[in-house]
Design a protein around this motif. Structure first.
Motif, PDB file in Angstrom:
ATOM      1  N   PRO A   1      -9.850  -0.556   8.978  1.00  0.00           N
ATOM      2  CA  PRO A   1      -9.900  -1.972   8.884  1.00  0.00           C
ATOM      3  C   PRO A   1      -9.573  -2.766   8.000  1.00  0.00           C
ATOM      4  N   GLU A   2      -9.395  -2.140   7.204  1.00  0.00           N
ATOM      5  CA  GLU A   2      -8.747  -3.246   6.163  1.00  0.00           C
ATOM      6  C   GLU A   2      -7.027  -3.353   5.785  1.00  0.00           C
ATOM      7  N   MET A   3      -6.870  -1.917   6.126  1.00  0.00           N
ATOM      8  CA  MET A   3      -4.990  -1.920   5.819  1.00  0.00           C
ATOM      9  C   MET A   3      -5.021  -2.556   7.426  1.00  0.00           C
ATOM     10  N   MET A   4      -5.147  -2.857   8.147  1.00  0.00           N
ATOM     11  CA  MET A   4      -4.764  -3.396   9.515  1.00  0.00           C
ATOM     12  C   MET A   4      -4.944  -5.369   9.189  1.00  0.00           C
ATOM     13  N   SER A   5      -6.134  -5.212   8.382  1.00  0.00           N
ATOM     14  CA  SER A   5      -6.441  -6.973   7.470  1.00  0.00           C
ATOM     15  C   SER A   5      -5.540  -7.518   7.192  1.00  0.00           C
ATOM     16  N   ASP A   6      -4.912  -5.996   6.328  1.00  0.00           N
ATOM     17  CA  ASP A   6      -3.698  -6.084   4.823  1.00  0.00           C
ATOM     18  C   ASP A   6      -2.299  -6.454   6.165  1.00  0.00           C
ATOM     19  N   VAL A   7      -2.315  -5.859   7.450  1.00  0.00           N
ATOM     20  CA  VAL A   7      -0.828  -5.814   7.628  1.00  0.00           C
ATOM     21  C   VAL A   7      -0.932  -7.412   9.057  1.00  0.00           C
ATOM     22  N   GLY A   8      -1.732  -7.320   8.864  1.00  0.00           N
ATOM     23  CA  GLY A   8      -2.010  -8.830   9.763  1.00  0.00           C
ATOM     24  C   GLY A   8      -1.542  -8.228  11.080  1.00  0.00           C
ATOM     25  N   ILE A   9      -0.563  -9.797  11.523  1.00  0.00           N
ATOM     26  CA  ILE A   9       0.015  -9.749  12.731  1.00  0.00           C
ATOM     27  C   ILE A   9       1.098  -9.305  12.859  1.00  0.00           C
ATOM     28  N   GLY A  10       1.524  -8.428  11.578  1.00  0.00           N
ATOM     29  CA  GLY A  10       2.753  -7.035  11.586  1.00  0.00           C
ATOM     30  C   GLY A  10       2.193  -6.636  13.126  1.00  0.00           C
ATOM     31  N   VAL A  11       1.393  -5.460  13.201  1.00  0.00           N
ATOM     32  CA  VAL A  11       0.791  -5.114  13.662  1.00  0.00           C
ATOM     33  C   VAL A  11       2.051  -5.489  14.858  1.00  0.00           C
ATOM     34  N   ALA A  12       1.314  -6.704  15.879  1.00  0.00           N
ATOM     35  CA  ALA A  12       3.030  -7.340  16.695  1.00  0.00           C
ATOM     36  C   ALA A  12       3.892  -6.991  16.989  1.00  0.00           C
ATOM     37  N   MET A  13       4.029  -7.742  15.995  1.00  0.00           N
ATOM     38  CA  MET A  13       5.015  -8.108  15.176  1.00  0.00           C
ATOM     39  C   MET A  13       5.923  -6.948  15.097  1.00  0.00           C
ATOM     40  N   ILE A  14       5.840  -6.153  15.029  1.00  0.00           N
ATOM     41  CA  ILE A  14       7.386  -4.344  14.345  1.00  0.00           C
ATOM     42  C   ILE A  14       7.192  -4.345  15.616  1.00  0.00           C
TER      43      ILE A  14
ATOM     44  N   GLY B   1       0.938  -1.607   0.312  1.00  0.00           N
ATOM     45  CA  GLY B   1      -0.282   0.133  -0.095  1.00  0.00           C
ATOM     46  C   GLY B   1       0.893   1.316  -0.212  1.00  0.00           C
ATOM     47  N   GLY B   2       2.027   0.566  -0.286  1.00  0.00           N
ATOM     48  CA  GLY B   2       2.924   2.351  -0.099  1.00  0.00           C
ATOM     49  C   GLY B   2       3.285   2.879   1.096  1.00  0.00           C
ATOM     50  N   ALA B   3       3.659   4.032   0.752  1.00  0.00           N
ATOM     51  CA  ALA B   3       3.741   5.167   2.470  1.00  0.00           C
ATOM     52  C   ALA B   3       2.781   4.954   3.318  1.00  0.00           C
ATOM     53  N   ASP B   4       1.603   5.009   3.092  1.00  0.00           N
ATOM     54  CA  ASP B   4       0.699   5.634   3.949  1.00  0.00           C
ATOM     55  C   ASP B   4       0.498   4.208   4.619  1.00  0.00           C
ATOM     56  N   TYR B   5       1.016   3.072   4.479  1.00  0.00           N
ATOM     57  CA  TYR B   5       1.014   1.692   5.180  1.00  0.00           C
ATOM     58  C   TYR B   5       2.063   1.756   6.290  1.00  0.00           C
ATOM     59  N   ALA B   6       3.330   2.669   5.676  1.00  0.00           N
ATOM     60  CA  ALA B   6       4.722   2.521   6.307  1.00  0.00           C
ATOM     61  C   ALA B   6       4.372   3.308   7.285  1.00  0.00           C
ATOM     62  N   VAL B   7       3.536   4.720   7.543  1.00  0.00           N
ATOM     63  CA  VAL B   7       3.182   6.034   8.687  1.00  0.00           C
ATOM     64  C   VAL B   7       2.413   4.982   9.194  1.00  0.00           C
ATOM     65  N   LEU B   8       1.567   4.594   8.786  1.00  0.00           N
ATOM     66  CA  LEU B   8       0.061   4.237   9.666  1.00  0.00           C
ATOM     67  C   LEU B   8       0.928   3.118  11.079  1.00  0.00           C
ATOM     68  N   LEU B   9       1.251   1.880  10.742  1.00  0.00           N
ATOM     69  CA  LEU B   9       2.360   0.963  11.348  1.00  0.00           C
ATOM     70  C   LEU B   9       3.645   2.083  12.155  1.00  0.00           C
ATOM     71  N   ALA B  10       3.943   2.963  11.867  1.00  0.00           N
ATOM     72  CA  ALA B  10       4.708   3.274  12.771  1.00  0.00           C
ATOM     73  C   ALA B  10       3.661   3.933  14.180  1.00  0.00           C
ATOM     74  N   PHE B  11       2.571   4.511  13.745  1.00  0.00           N
ATOM     75  CA  PHE B  11       1.746   5.312  14.651  1.00  0.00           C
ATOM     76  C   PHE B  11       1.988   4.033  14.998  1.00  0.00           C
ATOM     77  N   ILE B  12       0.634   2.578  14.952  1.00  0.00           N
ATOM     78  CA  ILE B  12      -0.073   1.996  15.443  1.00  0.00           C
ATOM     79  C   ILE B  12       1.521   0.942  16.775  1.00  0.00           C
ATOM     80  N   SER B  13       2.629   1.267  15.995  1.00  0.00           N
ATOM     81  CA  SER B  13       3.714   0.921  16.704  1.00  0.00           C
ATOM     82  C   SER B  13       3.779   1.590  18.352  1.00  0.00           C
ATOM     83  N   GLY B  14       4.032   2.937  17.427  1.00  0.00           N
ATOM     84  CA  GLY B  14       3.815   3.840  18.726  1.00  0.00           C
ATOM     85  C   GLY B  14       3.086   3.659  20.081  1.00  0.00           C
ATOM     86  N   ILE B  15       1.823   3.564  20.117  1.00  0.00           N
ATOM     87  CA  ILE B  15       0.973   3.297  20.246  1.00  0.00           C
ATOM     88  C   ILE B  15       1.189   1.971  21.353  1.00  0.00           C
ATOM     89  N   ILE B  16       1.148   1.080  20.571  1.00  0.00           N
ATOM     90  CA  ILE B  16       1.785  -0.720  21.549  1.00  0.00           C
ATOM     91  C   ILE B  16       2.648  -0.428  22.388  1.00  0.00           C
TER      92      ILE B  16
END
Length: 659
Positions: free
Chosen positions: A320-333, A137-152
């Motif tokens: 929700p679709e972005m989070m579904s695409d990321v899957g387990i990466g939300v926790a692993m990163i 999904g490009g850069a938007d996925y990477a930036v969102l991952l940084a945000f979600i990872s920071g929250i966790i």
């Protein structure tokens, strides 16, 4: 005076009685009081200095610290700029996203960081983990991952979840980092050979490279190999003993020579990138011989809310679709980020205590704020932290200089990034990840404990074939399974004590650790086996509970059944040195347990029904406290069966004379 004394004593007596009867006024309680107490503790001076470490070291900051931080920050800046450009490419993004990820962590760590050597920012492993999702999904996925990872990470730091890192052994970490190094280096083969391919995973990359090897560009390959050789030579330049350099001299000329060699080694990435870019710029024309980076968005990024939706092929992808695409990466990163960060802090602590909770909170805050400026997930970087230390850093303020240098490069140098050859960035990446290949651990593992090679091998192979996130999960699963197996099958030392002056002999059994529900069946079967085999069904059984610190309900119920079995046979079973809390757990289910506080009281417990058993030739590898000869056997086979075949270690016990 006497009446006053009597009155005081009477008052003390009455207050004591009232307190014992439970009528004394209780301290204030309730939710309001608890919240007020928590808030007051959070706002205390001690907590404030612990959560804002800069308040502590800024009070003693001086000119010496300033110059040390200035030099170290500038040195790390020379290193982080070309690395960030390369890591942006690894993540499947434009190189400028690597720089977007480099400056916010430096500023955050200045305020919240507690380790002066630490440098945070983009790393090879985080970039590779990000690529698996940004490629969709490009850069938007990477930036969102940084945000979600920071929250966790922030929540994990607040609730003190850092202890979970202790469940990951060094073999698993080594297998993961080694597989990541090979995967990252393999992903750069395309740029090194000048091939324009899209691939995913290690095997797919190698297959496509070999299938298209005839299309390689010799100019890119030549430049890439030349850059690798130059980077290796510049790295080793500091280890060479130059005849013209006297390391003991304090003269100005010698100091200049030493500093020159130092900066040539530390700034090797920047030097090689600049020279290669100049060559590509000079040869630019109708036919550019090298594959170059191309246009890089200039300027410092504006602050904006992380993208919670994006567009792919003119179709809107919801959160929700972005989070579904990321899957387990939300926790692993975030998990891998915390693992890397804490490991680096531990390496530089050198025996000093450090606040792991504070480091995890800092990592989370850095990723959250960074996501507002287009950052991908970040963590601590070992190589840059090592350079920071050798450059003479004094405080986390060195990160301010590094962050300012990154901002200046974004503001003024982005036009020059256009001509950076991709093969040069590939060479920077390959030489940077080589040190992650941890082959040196194999020999110590083979010499110390060969079974630890199993989780290392499983993690390494699974990460290469299946993917990094699933590979490390499988390695952790194997490692935890081995840990649970050892808990469920504790070693049991069985010792036959010959008759003495005060007893007729007995079998001494010593479990190696606490009795919990996974090990109940094994321990009960082993003790029952020893009672029938070594003790012949009549010799008393003595259990040394010195190493038993815990027992749960399931264990207590199993011990109750074991005691009943021994009572039915009329065989004595005695527990020695049983801890009070363990006795309380077992005694709640069975009141007829025989307990001795020490071995001195054992003869009295064995007096009733004692049978002296004649022993044949006896030999041993140890002696009991009283000097009696003993025979030891290690029982480690899990079984609930009492037959000889169920536990061959017991069935093969032999006795020999020992003088």
């Amino acid at each position: 005076m006497e009446s006053d004394s009597v009155n005081r004593e009477d008052a003390v007596y009455r207050s004591t009685v009232v307190a014992l009867e439970g009528d004394a006024p209780r301290p204030p309680g309730g939710v309001a009081f608890i919240l007020k107490n928590k808030v007051s503790r959070c706002l205390s001076r001690k907590t404030l200095h612990r959560r804002l470490p800069c308040l502590t070291w800024l009070r003693s900051y001086n000119s010496e610290c300033f110059f040390g931080d200035l030099v170290a920050g500038f040195t790390v800046g020379l290193m982080i700029i070309p690395q960030s450009l390369a890591y942006g490419i690894i993540a499947g993004l434009s190189p400028n996203y690597g720089l977007y990820s480099a400056f916010i962590p430096c500023f955050v760590y200045f305020v919240l960081g507690s380790t002066m050597e630490m440098n945070m920012g983009p790393t090879a492993i985080m970039s590779l983990m990000t690529y698996q999702y940004s490629s969709q999904g490009g850069a938007d996925y990477a930036v969102l991952l940084a945000f979600i990872s920071g929250i966790i990470e922030l929540l994990g730091g607040i609730v003190n979840l850092g202890f979970l890192i202790n469940f990951i052994s060094q073999p698993v970490i080594s297998g993961f980092t080694s597989a990541a190094a090979i995967t990252i280096a393999s992903s750069q083969l395309k740029a090194l050979l000048g091939l324009s391919l899209k691939s995913k995973g290690l095997i797919n990359t190698w297959v496509k490279v070999f299938a298209n090897i005839h299309d390689f560009r010799w100019q890119d390959l030549t430049l890439g190999l030349a850059c690798i050789i130059a980077l290796v030579l510049l790295k080793e330049i500091r280890t060479v003993r130059w005849p013209c350099i006297d390391h003991n001299s304090r003269g100005l000329g010698q100091r200049i020579l030493r500093k020159t060699v130092f900066y040539l080694s530390v700034g090797r990435n920047a030097i090689v990138v600049v020279i290669a870019s100049v060559i590509a710029y000079c040869l630019d024309g109708d036919d550019q011989p090298f594959s170059i980076t191309g246009f890089v968005n200039p300027g410092i990024p504006y602050a904006s809310v992380p993208p919670f939706s994006t567009e792919i092929n003119n179709q809107t992808v919801t959160f929700p679709e972005m989070m579904s695409d990321v899957g387990i990466g939300v926790a692993m990163i975030p998990f891998i980020a915390v693992l890397d960060h804490i490991a680096i802090v531990s390496a530089f602590a050198k025996g000093r205590t450090f606040d792991a909770t504070q480091e995890i909170i800092t990592l989370g805050v850095s990723n959250i704020i960074g996501s507002f400026f287009g950052s991908m997930p970040t963590t601590g970087c070992l190589s840059r932290s090592a350079v920071n230390l050798t450059s003479g850093v004094r405080t986390p303020a060195g990160g301010l200089v590094t962050g300012v240098m990154v901002l200046l490069s974004l503001a003024f140098l982005t036009p020059g990034f256009t001509y950076i050859p991709k093969a040069t960035l590939a060479s920077v990446i390959i030489t940077a990840v080589v040190h992650l290949l941890d082959y040196e651990i194999l020999r110590p593992l083979w010499r110390s404990k060969k079974v630890d090679l199993l989780p290392l091998t499983v993690t390494f192979v699974a990460c290469l074939i299946w993917g990094l996130e699933w590979g490390i999960l499988l390695g952790i699963g194997v490692n935890l399974s081995m840990l649970l197996y050892s808990m469920a099958t504790p070693a049991m030392r069985v010792a036959l004590v010959p008759p003495g002056k005060h007893h007729g002999g007995y079998v001494l059994i010593t479990p190696s650790h606490g009795i919990t529900y996974p090990s109940t069946t094994h321990i009960r079967a082993a003790i029952r086996k020893a009672g029938l085999r070594q003790a012949g069904g009549s010799l008393p059984i003595v259990i040394d509970c010195s190493f038993i610190d815990t027992a749960d309900y399931t264990a207590a119920k199993g011990i109750k059944g074991m005691i009943d079995d021994f009572q039915l046979r009329g065989q004595i079973l005695v527990f020695v040195c049983l801890k009070p809390r363990v006795l309380k757990t077992i005694g709640a289910l069975h009141e007829g347990i025989v307990v001795c506080s020490s071995f001195d009281a054992l003869p009295e417990a064995l007096a009733d029904g004692e049978t002296e058993v004649g022993l044949e030739t006896v030999s041993s590898d140890g002696r009991h406290q009283g000097g009696d000869i003993v025979i030891s056997t290690m029982i480690s086979t899990p079984t609930s069966d009492t037959s000889d075949a169920a536990n061959p270690l017991l069935s093969t016990t032999t006795f020999h004379d020992q003088k």
